[in-house]
Design an enzyme around this catalytic site. Structure first.
Site, PDB file in Angstrom:
ATOM      1  N   HIS A   1      -8.381  -6.510   5.781  1.00 34.09           N
ATOM      2  CA  HIS A   1      -8.189  -5.454   4.787  1.00 34.09           C
ATOM      3  C   HIS A   1      -6.861  -5.615   4.038  1.00 34.09           C
ATOM      4  O   HIS A   1      -5.896  -6.158   4.574  1.00 34.09           O
ATOM      5  CB  HIS A   1      -8.359  -4.050   5.387  1.00 34.09           C
TER       6      HIS A   1
ATOM      7  N   ASP B   1      -1.014   3.011  -0.169  1.00 32.15           N
ATOM      8  CA  ASP B   1      -1.966   3.891   0.526  1.00 32.15           C
ATOM      9  C   ASP B   1      -1.274   5.017   1.299  1.00 32.15           C
ATOM     10  O   ASP B   1      -0.041   5.016   1.458  1.00 32.15           O
ATOM     11  CB  ASP B   1      -2.868   3.070   1.464  1.00 32.15           C
TER      12      ASP B   1
ATOM     13  N   ASN C   1      -8.775  -7.423  10.234  1.00 32.25           N
ATOM     14  CA  ASN C   1     -10.140  -7.549   9.711  1.00 32.25           C
ATOM     15  C   ASN C   1     -10.152  -7.930   8.230  1.00 32.25           C
ATOM     16  O   ASN C   1     -11.175  -7.831   7.566  1.00 32.25           O
ATOM     17  CB  ASN C   1     -10.922  -6.243   9.933  1.00 32.25           C
TER      18      ASN C   1
HETATM   19  C1  GLP Z   1      -2.131  -1.040   7.438  1.00 31.97           C
HETATM   20  C2  GLP Z   1      -1.817  -0.919   5.952  1.00 31.97           C
HETATM   21  C3  GLP Z   1      -1.891  -2.244   5.270  1.00 31.97           C
HETATM   22  C4  GLP Z   1      -1.177  -3.284   6.117  1.00 31.97           C
HETATM   23  C5  GLP Z   1      -1.919  -3.498   7.390  1.00 31.97           C
HETATM   24  C6  GLP Z   1      -1.231  -4.463   8.343  1.00 31.97           C
HETATM   25  O1  GLP Z   1      -3.365  -0.553   7.789  1.00 31.97           O
HETATM   26  N1  GLP Z   1      -2.657  -0.004   5.267  1.00 31.97           N
HETATM   27  O2  GLP Z   1      -1.322  -2.146   3.982  1.00 31.97           O
HETATM   28  O3  GLP Z   1      -1.145  -4.497   5.431  1.00 31.97           O
HETATM   29  O4  GLP Z   1      -2.161  -2.288   8.041  1.00 31.97           O
HETATM   30  O5  GLP Z   1      -0.371  -3.794   9.193  1.00 31.97           O
HETATM   31  P1  GLP Z   1       0.625  -4.487  10.211  1.00 31.97           P
HETATM   32  O6  GLP Z   1       1.675  -5.112   9.380  1.00 31.97           O
HETATM   33  O7  GLP Z   1       1.153  -3.350  11.053  1.00 31.97           O
HETATM   34  O8  GLP Z   1      -0.154  -5.478  10.973  1.00 31.97           O
END
Ligand code: GLP
Length: 248
Positions: A138, A67, A136
């Site tokens: 995602h 992304d 959440n």
């Molecule tokens: C972001 C990315 C995801 C990632 C998630 C978790 O929004 N788009 O691919 O898995 O957040 O992030 P973190 O590892 O900072 O908790």
């Protein structure tokens, strides 16, 4: 779904790194899907050191990142492209032409998403997709409500996700873009193998919902239950709400 639950984050990362390096050892032309986020920082630093130590080359590996924020250029320090250059791409012998990234500054964002989908198809699909998970549920930037059939597309980011990612924008969620480009759920599910990393108690509810809830788009990570080859690599904190594992 398979689970590797480790007593520490360091051990979990080591297991993940060994797995990825093993896959590259077996297939030097691996098509590798990559993720960003805080979870991944140490993973990349360990992957870099371990591949140096084991003399693993990325020269034939092709990568696809999940992304990117809309409106951020690759020179912008908060962009995912910049994150990847700094933490990984600049430190290994990956060829620039083998890196496929969504351009958040493209004039035609839908066209950019189509280009990305075509590139995935042209290489015959992703062999190994690395994922993190949002609080959440995602995956990539597929927020709650994302369809299992979704392809790479432009999405609105939830307030919760923008707040969670504010840590990369000087703590100011207002600075986190409202839109992003993300690989779709169906694109992710098209990978041969998926490895999801989650560390810390703050991810425990999301992991439980992904694994023990019924499959549904309200928790996008639960859609991974439809995939035949998914491994969750967790530390104790992230696994702490899993009923199945609590009893073993
Ligand atoms: C972001 C990315 C995801 C990632 C998630 C978790 O929004 N788009 O691919 O898995 O957040 O992030 P973190 O590892 O900072 O908790």
């Amino acid at each position: 779904m398979k689970f590797i639950v480790c007593s520490s984050k360091a051990e979990a990362i080591r297991r993940g790194v060994e797995l990825v390096v093993g896959e590259i050892g077996r297939n030097p032309e691996l098509v590798l899907g990559l993720a960003t986020g805080g979870t991944m920082i140490r993973f990349y630093s360990e992957l870099v050191s371990f591949s140096w130590e084991k003399k693993i080359s990325f020269s034939k590996v092709r990568t696809f990142n999940l992304d990117e924020y809309v409106g951020l250029s690759f020179r912008n320090k908060e962009s995912f492209r910049y994150f990847m250059e700094k933490n990984f791409f600049d430190k290994v012998d990956l060829k620039k032409e083998n890196i496929v990234f969504l351009n958040g500054e493209a004039k035609n964002l839908d066209g950019e998403c189509e280009r990305f989908e075509k590139s995935v198809k042209n290489v015959g699909g992703i062999n190994l997709q690395i994922l993190g998970i949002g609080k959440n549920g995602h995956i990539g930037f597929n927020e709650p409500g994302s369809s299992i059939k979704s392809k790479t597309r432009v999405v609105d980011l939830s307030l919760e996700t923008r707040k969670a990612n504010a840590k990369f924008f000087g703590g100011k969620f207002e600075k986190v873009p409202r839109e992003a480009l993300t690989m779709g759920v169906s694109t992710i599910l098209g990978a041969e193998k998926i490895v999801l990393f989650a560390f810390g108690k703050e991810k425990a509810d999301a992991v439980r919902d992904a694994v023990e809830d019924k499959i549904g788009c309200e928790v996008p990570a639960s859609l991974l239950q439809r995939h035949k080859n998914v491994i969750f690599i967790l530390d104790k904190g992230a696994a702490s709400e899993l009923k199945k594992l609590r009893n073993t």
